[in-house]
Scaffold this motif. Structure first.
Motif, mmCIF file in Angstrom:
data_model
loop_
_atom_site.group_PDB
_atom_site.id
_atom_site.type_symbol
_atom_site.label_atom_id
_atom_site.label_comp_id
_atom_site.label_asym_id
_atom_site.label_seq_id
_atom_site.Cartn_x
_atom_site.Cartn_y
_atom_site.Cartn_z
ATOM 1 N N LEU A 237 51.133 33.003 40.501
ATOM 2 C CA LEU A 237 50.092 34.017 40.655
ATOM 3 C C LEU A 237 48.962 33.412 41.474
ATOM 4 O O LEU A 237 48.222 32.559 40.990
ATOM 5 C CB LEU A 237 49.577 34.484 39.290
ATOM 6 C CG LEU A 237 50.565 35.287 38.442
ATOM 7 C CD1 LEU A 237 49.943 35.636 37.098
ATOM 8 C CD2 LEU A 237 50.971 36.565 39.171
ATOM 9 N N GLY A 238 48.840 33.835 42.723
ATOM 10 C CA GLY A 238 47.801 33.298 43.591
ATOM 11 C C GLY A 238 46.432 33.823 43.198
ATOM 12 O O GLY A 238 46.285 34.946 42.712
ATOM 13 N N LEU A 239 45.413 32.995 43.392
ATOM 14 C CA LEU A 239 44.051 33.412 43.096
ATOM 15 C C LEU A 239 43.560 34.376 44.174
ATOM 16 O O LEU A 239 43.905 34.247 45.344
ATOM 17 C CB LEU A 239 43.136 32.192 43.034
ATOM 18 C CG LEU A 239 43.507 31.107 42.019
ATOM 19 C CD1 LEU A 239 42.500 29.962 42.087
ATOM 20 C CD2 LEU A 239 43.561 31.687 40.611
ATOM 21 N N ILE A 240 42.757 35.331 43.767
ATOM 22 C CA ILE A 240 42.213 36.324 44.693
ATOM 23 C C ILE A 240 40.741 36.003 44.948
ATOM 24 O O ILE A 240 39.971 35.837 44.000
ATOM 25 C CB ILE A 240 42.345 37.743 44.114
ATOM 26 C CG1 ILE A 240 43.824 38.064 43.851
ATOM 27 C CG2 ILE A 240 41.737 38.783 45.054
ATOM 28 C CD1 ILE A 240 44.033 39.403 43.186
ATOM 29 N N PRO A 241 40.322 35.908 46.204
ATOM 30 C CA PRO A 241 38.907 35.611 46.500
ATOM 31 C C PRO A 241 37.975 36.673 45.903
ATOM 32 O O PRO A 241 38.335 37.843 45.801
ATOM 33 C CB PRO A 241 38.851 35.634 48.038
ATOM 34 C CG PRO A 241 40.263 35.437 48.486
ATOM 35 C CD PRO A 241 41.125 36.068 47.427
ATOM 36 N N ARG A 242 36.780 36.240 45.517
ATOM 37 C CA ARG A 242 35.805 37.171 44.955
ATOM 38 C C ARG A 242 35.554 38.348 45.903
ATOM 39 O O ARG A 242 35.444 39.491 45.467
ATOM 40 C CB ARG A 242 34.477 36.452 44.701
ATOM 41 C CG ARG A 242 34.491 35.409 43.620
ATOM 42 C CD ARG A 242 33.093 34.826 43.457
ATOM 43 N NE ARG A 242 33.086 33.624 42.638
ATOM 44 C CZ ARG A 242 32.982 33.621 41.317
ATOM 45 N NH1 ARG A 242 32.905 34.764 40.674
ATOM 46 N NH2 ARG A 242 32.961 32.480 40.646
ATOM 47 N N THR A 243 35.446 38.069 47.204
ATOM 48 C CA THR A 243 35.164 39.117 48.179
ATOM 49 C C THR A 243 36.226 40.197 48.152
ATOM 50 O O THR A 243 35.919 41.398 48.160
ATOM 51 C CB THR A 243 35.073 38.509 49.590
ATOM 52 O OG1 THR A 243 34.056 37.505 49.607
ATOM 53 C CG2 THR A 243 34.751 39.577 50.616
ATOM 54 N N SER A 244 37.496 39.791 48.099
ATOM 55 C CA SER A 244 38.592 40.759 48.055
ATOM 56 C C SER A 244 38.585 41.526 46.737
ATOM 57 O O SER A 244 38.809 42.745 46.708
ATOM 58 C CB SER A 244 39.931 40.039 48.224
ATOM 59 O OG SER A 244 40.000 39.374 49.465
ATOM 60 N N LEU A 245 38.343 40.822 45.648
ATOM 61 C CA LEU A 245 38.313 41.465 44.337
ATOM 62 C C LEU A 245 37.195 42.494 44.260
ATOM 63 O O LEU A 245 37.396 43.623 43.782
ATOM 64 C CB LEU A 245 38.131 40.404 43.249
ATOM 65 C CG LEU A 245 38.076 40.909 41.803
ATOM 66 C CD1 LEU A 245 39.364 41.640 41.440
ATOM 67 C CD2 LEU A 245 37.826 39.745 40.849
ATOM 68 N N GLU A 246 36.016 42.136 44.747
ATOM 69 C CA GLU A 246 34.880 43.060 44.699
ATOM 70 C C GLU A 246 35.144 44.291 45.555
ATOM 71 O O GLU A 246 34.798 45.420 45.173
ATOM 72 C CB GLU A 246 33.615 42.337 45.155
ATOM 73 C CG GLU A 246 33.133 41.278 44.163
ATOM 74 C CD GLU A 246 32.063 40.364 44.735
ATOM 75 O OE1 GLU A 246 31.728 40.539 45.941
ATOM 76 O OE2 GLU A 246 31.569 39.493 43.997
#
Length: 241
Positions: free
Chosen positions: A24-33
């Motif tokens: 499970l790759g981490l998702i950048p905060r910018t993409s998540l927001e």
């Protein structure tokens, strides 16, 4: 080695070193927001802020980015629900009673299962080529191709062993027999360059959840005869010219 993205984009990196193990790759905060803003806006306002035209074009930016990343024409790229859907559509499109597909038995299940279904429905033959150390899996696959082979479907990197396929060599071997090549690059993308223009594979499927982006793309090569890409659609099954 310099990070491509600011490490502060990932909360976990303030606590530990997170290894890329293709899970499970981490998702950048910018993409998540951005994702949360979009979901909230649609959930709270519906079509008041999302026109029919905007809804129809909502994935265009993603498709364009995927086309650039994979070196593929924009018209040949589709965003689908998951790798299993893309691979299942391809298996349905390329299977037939006179066909034969070459598979690796230890490959990821979503790569092989659609062809098992195709065999039940159409009688398509399956030839299994095992991934055995110290054998060269690319060479084994090429040597298994003969005049009966119509498709080779394989992961570019084997999830169980880490074996890496030389896709360009595999495609060259398949071309000599008139066979098509379907490649799943889920275990490769994000760690190794994916070069569709150089490979010349007929179709490529990639899930992004392992590398931090919840997106699955399927890319099919345009027909050299008609110049028309396969009509990827959730309502109509793709047809290969």
């Amino acid at each position: 080695m310099d990070s491509l993205i600011d490490p502060r984009e990932y909360a976990a990196l303030s606590e530990c070193i997170y290894l890329n193990q293709a899970s499970l790759g981490l998702i950048p905060r910018t993409s998540l927001e951005a994702s949360v803003r979009f979901l909230n806006d649609v959930a709270q306002h519906g079509n008041l802020r999302l026109s029919d035209q905007a809804e129809a074009e909502v994935l265009d930016t993603l498709r364009a980015a995927a086309a650039g990343l994979l070196g593929a024409p924009l018209a040949s790229v589709a965003v689908v629900a998951g790798a299993s859907e893309g691979l299942s559509q391809l298996a349905a499109m390329l299977s037939g009673p006179d066909g034969e597909v070459i598979l690796v038995p230890s490959d990821f299940p979503s790569v092989t299962y659609p062809w098992l279904t195709a065999r039940e429905r159409s009688g398509m033959r399956i030839r299994w080529v095992p991934d055995r150390a110290p054998d060269d899996l690319t060479l084994s696959l090429v040597e298994a191709i003969d005049e009966r082979t119509t498709v080779v479907c394989v992961s570019a990197v084997q999830y169980a062993t880490g074996t890496r396929i030389d896709v360009a060599d595999l495609v060259a071997g398949a071309r000599r027999a008139g066979a098509r090549v379907v490649v799943d690059v889920t275990q490769m993308a994000g760690a190794v360059p994916v070069t569709m223009a150089d490979w010349g594979a007929d179709a490529l499927v990639c899930s992004g959840y392992r590398t931090g982006h919840w997106l699955t793309v399927a890319r099919a090569r345009t027909s050299s005869r008609s110049g028309t890409p396969p009509p990827w659609s959730r309502k109509s099954r793709p047809r290969w010219p």
